[in-house]
Write an enzyme that holds these catalytic residues in place. Structure first.
Site, PDB file in Angstrom:
ATOM      1  N   HIS A  56       0.768  -1.510   0.000  1.00  0.00           N
ATOM      2  CA  HIS A  56       0.025  -0.233  -0.388  1.00  0.00           C
ATOM      3  C   HIS A  56       0.617   1.458  -0.155  1.00  0.00           C
ATOM      4  CE1 HIS A  56      -4.254  -2.046   1.791  1.00  0.00           C
ATOM      5  NE2 HIS A  56      -3.385  -2.797   0.970  1.00  0.00           N
ATOM      6  N   GLU A  58       1.088   3.881   2.004  1.00  0.00           N
ATOM      7  CA  GLU A  58       1.701   3.987   2.506  1.00  0.00           C
ATOM      8  C   GLU A  58       2.998   3.239   3.970  1.00  0.00           C
ATOM      9  OE1 GLU A  58      -2.651   5.121   3.699  1.00  0.00           O
ATOM     10  OE2 GLU A  58      -1.215   3.607   2.539  1.00  0.00           O
ATOM     11  N   CYS A  86      -5.923   2.666   5.502  1.00  0.00           N
ATOM     12  CA  CYS A  86      -6.900   1.085   5.941  1.00  0.00           C
ATOM     13  C   CYS A  86      -5.948   1.042   7.128  1.00  0.00           C
ATOM     14  CB  CYS A  86      -6.164   0.113   5.097  1.00  0.00           C
ATOM     15  SG  CYS A  86      -4.875  -0.798   5.020  1.00  0.00           S
ATOM     16  N   CYS A  89      -2.420  -0.591   7.399  1.00  0.00           N
ATOM     17  CA  CYS A  89      -1.671   1.139   7.184  1.00  0.00           C
ATOM     18  C   CYS A  89      -1.211   2.119   8.270  1.00  0.00           C
ATOM     19  CB  CYS A  89      -1.895   1.570   6.093  1.00  0.00           C
ATOM     20  SG  CYS A  89      -1.942   1.270   4.898  1.00  0.00           S
TER      21      CYS A  89
END
Length: 159
Positions: A56, A58, A86, A89
């Protein structure tokens, strides 16, 4: 931090998302990490291009910033991410310990384009045996060995 700088760094996060999308690297998410007014880490979603469900924006930006800062902590840093993180993250951000997080789009905005994390939040609260992916503890006595050795280790780096 003034609004102009906040907008400038959010635009960098959004541009990372757009660039990743143009390159077909993954979903529409981007992130930058800033320290002392300079970008020290960049990331965009690379889940599909890396075949990595943890890639992801991040997480990618945290990895980049930590490498560039030669540190496993992001103290003194600010994260700008194009969307509210999310659960994965969120956890990674807390482990990295930045000073602040700014996000652009909300969880609802993400859900509206079929990136809905609500099911994960619901799963966390369920008893292990009721989760859609069951969790069962086994061989705790064997698994405790590294924990016991860690407790006795004199030269460990505590974090």
């Amino acid at each position: 931090m003034n609004k102009d700088n906040e907008n400038k760094f959010m635009l960098e996060a959004v541009n990372a998302a757009l660039k990743g999308m143009q390159n077909n690297e993954g979903g529409p998410f981007g992130c930058v990490i800033v320290k002392d007014g300079k970008i020290v880490g960049r990331g965009n979603n690379k889940v599909t291009s890396n075949n990595d469900p943890t890639a992801h924006a991040e997480v990618m930006a945290i990895r980049d910033a930590c490498k560039n800062l030669n540190s496993f902590q992001l103290e003194g840093c600010t994260i700008y991410t194009s969307c509210e993180p999310c659960p994965m993250c969120f956890g990674a951000i807390y482990w990295a310990r930045p000073d602040k997080v700014y996000y652009g789009c909300s969880q609802k905005d993400a859900a509206d384009i079929d990136f809905d994390d609500e099911f994960i939040y619901k799963e966390i609260e369920l008893p292990y045996e009721k989760r859609s992916i069951p969790f069962e503890q086994v061989a705790r006595d064997i698994a405790l060995e590294p924990f016991q050795k860690w407790s006795d280790k004199d030269d460990k780096t505590v974090y």
